[in-house]
Design a protein around this motif. Sequence first.
Motif, mmCIF file in Angstrom:
data_model
loop_
_atom_site.group_PDB
_atom_site.id
_atom_site.type_symbol
_atom_site.label_atom_id
_atom_site.label_comp_id
_atom_site.label_asym_id
_atom_site.label_seq_id
_atom_site.Cartn_x
_atom_site.Cartn_y
_atom_site.Cartn_z
ATOM 1 N N SER A 159 18.784 4.036 -2.196
ATOM 2 C CA SER A 159 19.610 3.286 -1.253
ATOM 3 C C SER A 159 19.098 1.864 -1.078
ATOM 4 C CB SER A 159 19.647 4.002 0.098
ATOM 5 O OG SER A 159 20.315 5.241 -0.014
ATOM 6 N N HIS A 160 17.787 1.715 -0.967
ATOM 7 C CA HIS A 160 17.197 0.389 -0.798
ATOM 8 C C HIS A 160 17.552 -0.510 -1.985
ATOM 9 C CE1 HIS A 160 13.476 -1.728 1.128
ATOM 10 N NE2 HIS A 160 14.445 -2.584 0.870
ATOM 11 N N LEU A 161 17.365 0.018 -3.191
ATOM 12 C CA LEU A 161 17.657 -0.758 -4.390
ATOM 13 C C LEU A 161 19.155 -1.035 -4.510
ATOM 14 C CD1 LEU A 161 16.273 -1.961 -6.926
ATOM 15 C CD2 LEU A 161 16.775 0.191 -8.096
ATOM 16 N N PRO A 202 0.821 -1.223 0.000
ATOM 17 C CA PRO A 202 0.000 0.000 0.000
ATOM 18 C C PRO A 202 0.847 1.261 0.000
ATOM 19 C CG PRO A 202 0.076 -0.939 2.201
ATOM 20 C CD PRO A 202 0.760 -1.928 1.298
ATOM 21 N N TYR A 203 0.200 2.388 -0.297
ATOM 22 C CA TYR A 203 0.886 3.679 -0.265
ATOM 23 C C TYR A 203 1.013 4.128 1.182
ATOM 24 C CZ TYR A 203 1.788 8.652 -0.765
ATOM 25 O OH TYR A 203 2.341 9.903 -0.661
ATOM 26 N N ILE A 204 2.246 4.143 1.679
ATOM 27 C CA ILE A 204 2.521 4.621 3.033
ATOM 28 C C ILE A 204 3.687 5.604 2.935
ATOM 29 C CG2 ILE A 204 3.092 4.013 5.414
ATOM 30 C CD1 ILE A 204 2.199 1.154 4.821
ATOM 31 N N PRO A 205 3.449 6.904 3.150
ATOM 32 C CA PRO A 205 4.539 7.878 3.061
ATOM 33 C C PRO A 205 5.724 7.471 3.934
ATOM 34 C CG PRO A 205 2.435 9.004 3.254
ATOM 35 C CD PRO A 205 2.151 7.541 3.471
ATOM 36 N N GLY A 206 6.919 7.595 3.372
ATOM 37 C CA GLY A 206 8.133 7.232 4.094
ATOM 38 C C GLY A 206 8.556 5.793 3.884
ATOM 39 N N TYR A 207 7.662 5.004 3.258
ATOM 40 C CA TYR A 207 7.948 3.577 3.032
ATOM 41 C C TYR A 207 7.727 3.201 1.566
ATOM 42 C CZ TYR A 207 7.800 3.444 8.115
ATOM 43 O OH TYR A 207 8.042 3.678 9.450
ATOM 44 N N LEU A 208 7.896 4.189 0.678
ATOM 45 C CA LEU A 208 7.556 3.970 -0.729
ATOM 46 C C LEU A 208 8.476 2.965 -1.410
ATOM 47 C CD1 LEU A 208 6.638 7.579 -1.928
ATOM 48 C CD2 LEU A 208 5.166 5.800 -0.989
ATOM 49 N N SER A 209 9.697 2.817 -0.900
ATOM 50 C CA SER A 209 10.614 1.887 -1.574
ATOM 51 C C SER A 209 10.089 0.450 -1.536
ATOM 52 C CB SER A 209 12.005 1.957 -0.948
ATOM 53 O OG SER A 209 12.016 1.496 0.377
ATOM 54 N N PHE A 210 9.338 0.101 -0.485
ATOM 55 C CA PHE A 210 8.771 -1.248 -0.415
ATOM 56 C C PHE A 210 7.723 -1.460 -1.512
ATOM 57 C CE2 PHE A 210 10.285 -0.484 3.904
ATOM 58 C CZ PHE A 210 11.016 -1.642 4.139
ATOM 59 N N ARG A 211 7.109 -0.376 -1.930
ATOM 60 C CA ARG A 211 6.088 -0.425 -2.982
ATOM 61 C C ARG A 211 6.723 -0.537 -4.381
ATOM 62 N NH1 ARG A 211 0.580 1.381 -3.357
ATOM 63 N NH2 ARG A 211 0.098 2.734 -5.120
ATOM 64 N N GLU A 212 7.931 0.053 -4.515
ATOM 65 C CA GLU A 212 8.530 0.172 -5.834
ATOM 66 C C GLU A 212 9.581 -0.885 -6.165
ATOM 67 O OE1 GLU A 212 10.084 4.139 -5.995
ATOM 68 O OE2 GLU A 212 8.098 5.057 -6.194
ATOM 69 N N GLN A 261 14.737 9.375 -3.692
ATOM 70 C CA GLN A 261 15.722 9.703 -2.666
ATOM 71 C C GLN A 261 16.713 8.562 -2.460
ATOM 72 O OE1 GLN A 261 15.480 12.725 -1.538
ATOM 73 N NE2 GLN A 261 13.351 13.253 -1.969
ATOM 74 N N GLY A 262 17.921 8.947 -2.027
ATOM 75 C CA GLY A 262 18.877 7.983 -1.519
ATOM 76 C C GLY A 262 18.845 8.048 0.002
ATOM 77 N N ILE A 263 19.931 8.571 0.603
ATOM 78 C CA ILE A 263 19.944 8.695 2.066
ATOM 79 C C ILE A 263 19.219 9.947 2.545
ATOM 80 C CG2 ILE A 263 22.075 7.362 2.271
ATOM 81 C CD1 ILE A 263 23.492 10.093 2.887
ATOM 82 N N ALA A 264 18.741 10.782 1.621
ATOM 83 C CA ALA A 264 17.993 11.991 2.005
ATOM 84 C C ALA A 264 16.561 11.602 2.382
ATOM 85 C CB ALA A 264 18.004 13.010 0.875
ATOM 86 N N HIS A 265 16.467 10.817 3.426
ATOM 87 C CA HIS A 265 15.231 10.172 3.882
ATOM 88 C C HIS A 265 15.296 10.148 5.403
ATOM 89 C CE1 HIS A 265 12.776 6.635 4.990
ATOM 90 N NE2 HIS A 265 12.107 6.821 3.871
#
Length: 227
Positions: free
Chosen positions: A122-124, A77-87, A110-114
């Motif tokens: 960063s996640h990828l 789901p769309y959860i601000p701050g956790y978008l990398s899990f969606r993508e 974003q990379g580390i600017a999170h």
Amino acid sequence: MHSTTLDIKKLKQLQIDTAAQVIRHDDIDITQIKFIAGTDVGFEEQGQITRAAMVVFSYPELKVVEFKIARSVTEFPYIPGYLSFREYPTLLRVWHSLENKPDLLLVDGQGIAHPRRLGIASHLGVLLDLPTIGVAKKRLCGQHILLPEEVGAAVALMDEQEQIGWVLRSKLRCNPLYISIGHRVSDLTALQLVKSCLKGYRLPEPTRWADAVASNKALFSRWLNQQ
């Protein structure tokens, strides 16, 4: 509500643990870079389908070598701050479909600017063990001094006493870009490489073309017709 809270706590801890694996120094020889790719992620059918595009370029010539698109059912789901899990699941799919694997990836995001130092770049990067740079069109966190108007001007993006990226004026009379370490590159190298991929547009060529491919924009259609 309770289970959702527990899930968010687990995701938050996973972000913190993964962010601890991010390498913030140069673990790449930039003189040996032959291919750079850009990525873009979008959503179709009211968010039910995730679409990811990657475009591979020769470097430093910045000529398109290959492009791929992948589509997947959106599971997160769309959860601000956790978008990398969606993508990231669809980004992994399109990555594995590439015939010419890039040495470096410019990621639209974003990379580390999170807040927890783990944007999608960063996640990828950690998942692929690949040098990555975050190239975001909006600021997620941090503060900076006034950015000069001239093209190429850059100021540090700070979160309290920590530099988490750069604010870059990539084009006149345009909003700036927010550049940050993804994985296996330093702050200075990230800024240098993004600047080297600019060709007079707001976005560096890899992410500009990834957006065009993903959206089938006129730029991409014209290029296809010339092939």
